[in-house]
Design a protein around this motif. Sequence first.
Motif: not given
Length: 659
Positions: A50, A53, A123, A126
């Motif tokens: 993450h 990203w 998740t 995000y």
Amino acid sequence: MTQTPQAWPAAPVHAQAQSDRHMLAACFLGPYGENDTLLEKLVVEFLRDHVHWRRNFHPEDPPAIPTSAAQHPQYQAFEARMRRELHQLSAALKQSVPFHSPRYIGHMASDLLLPGLAAQILTLPYNPNNVSEDAAPITVQLEVQVGLQLARMLGFVSDPSRPDCALGHLTSGGTLANYQALRLALALKAFPVAMLAAGVPDIDLPGDVSQAFNLAPSSAIELLERWRHWLSRQNKPDHQHWRTRVNAQRIEHLGMVSFFARHRDLRPPCVLAPITAHYSWSKGLKLIGLGREQLRLLPVNGMRLDPAALQEALERCECDGQPVLMTVAVLGSTEYGTIDPIDEVVVARERSSKHGLGFSVHVDAAWGGYLATLFRQRDGGLRPLQEIQQEYRDFPRPEVHAAFSALSQVDSVTIDPHKLGYLPYGTGAFICRDHRAVELLSEHADYVFREGGPDDYMTRYRQLGQFVPEGSKSGAAAAAVYVTHRVLPLDHAHFGLMPRQTVLAAEAFLVRAQRFAEEMATTIKACVPFHPDSNLVCLALNPSGNDDIARANSFVRNLHDQLRCDPQQPLQIKQFFASITTLQRTMIGDVEMHRILENLGVDPATMTDDTDADRLVILRHTLMNPYLLDHENGISYIDHYFDYLTLHLRQSTWLQHAE
């Protein structure tokens, strides 16, 4: 002092069973935290992924937080406060209920599946909001896929290319899913009346308002489809005119008061449900404005909906001109684990529809929904009764198999992935058999939803917030359910491994309860009041020689004090955790109540309206943990539980004083 469970001789293990156990071993963090390394690797790996990203979104942008910030006193003071609060929270949480342990057999909670737990943690950073693809381009599609996964498990059409494909979505829990079922059933019931009131030409409409209000759900959906196709052929001005005209007559626009004021020949519809139904049905009827008075609770037989009582109620409604919105059947009651005869309810719906009394059938499978995996082949087909019975002592009874086989014919279903799906809380689910009806629930907001574009299934439901009650919903929860269903497909050979272990545990519990009753007969009268249809088993107890229900209830409450989580005491001093519930004469009837009381040696005449004497208090055991029968170590926690009860009761000062 904590006692070590006694070992029991392990039976020979077939190769397939050994393979199944190895797969099961990877599913959870584990009662002892055995898979901590696996979960830690997953969390660290995807946290780093993450961060990678974030750093590669626009690498030309410089870091907004300087590396020197960590040395600043205010930064360090903030970190210190944060660490202090987190450590205090961590310490406080150690008094949480140990759902992960096979010693916990209380409420509907257990350990969490690693795929779902890891997917949700992955998740969360995000932070997708699953109301629209603009806020959650990935997870909103996963949620729609979850609905199709659950639809396939139920036997609904799950091919999006089919016009009658099912639709499902996640909710905060079963209560909101039941509310969604009421919303949809009411919209579908009232829509034909709006069409008739608007005077839409060139479409074959019911003869009068009463006929329109009592159409079967399938007929109402057909009318909705004819309306959509008719509108599509109109020029733009006529299209807008007739759409506005029909919408002005809909119950969603008028509200309950104005709708029934305009149609004085119509009576507000009622909902028929067994007396075992969850309290959320009362809440739901209040929320949609029909009111608690419209909930008609029907008698049960053995804690299962009585089909004769349902038929009698429907005939009375037909005779009185009383519309029926919905009949509710329960697939796994939350107190007794019993399963209603869903097949009989479907037959009653078809019979009533032929007599002009149409209504929806909803199955509240918040608890028992995932047991459907035990009945599903890998290809989605239904397993034969005899094939399933080979794996158990007496599960499923033919009536239970018939109930699960009828799921494909009901109109909507509630399922809670956060119960027997072993997923984090906040993942209930609503599934309707035909997605076309959901259009009646749509709500538009320009800043959230876009109009236009292809009208295919997946495109339409990317704007999921138009159709669901929530205005915001977690995309992380959808990811957790989707990934779990992909790792463990919803059939008997994969996901079914877990409920299979718990049903086997329930059967072992029944056998051990009988032995317990025989061994303790001179001290305690014990019985299982109702044969369970799932993995939830109750146990009724009364000191031998006592015939007073109030004293029996006091005894069980005293015992439960030793079996409940007490935040004032260390968890480690508790050997087991169970819950309690009650049997009420108004719920089960005089015949069943007298049978149970006589088995316990309690005089039915001692039941009064006094506090703690108008019902029977019983122990309730939710056998969710798949390691209750620990084959690896040859331990039966069920045997150990009854050994604990035996020892505790024989040493009980309550019993000694009673004697």
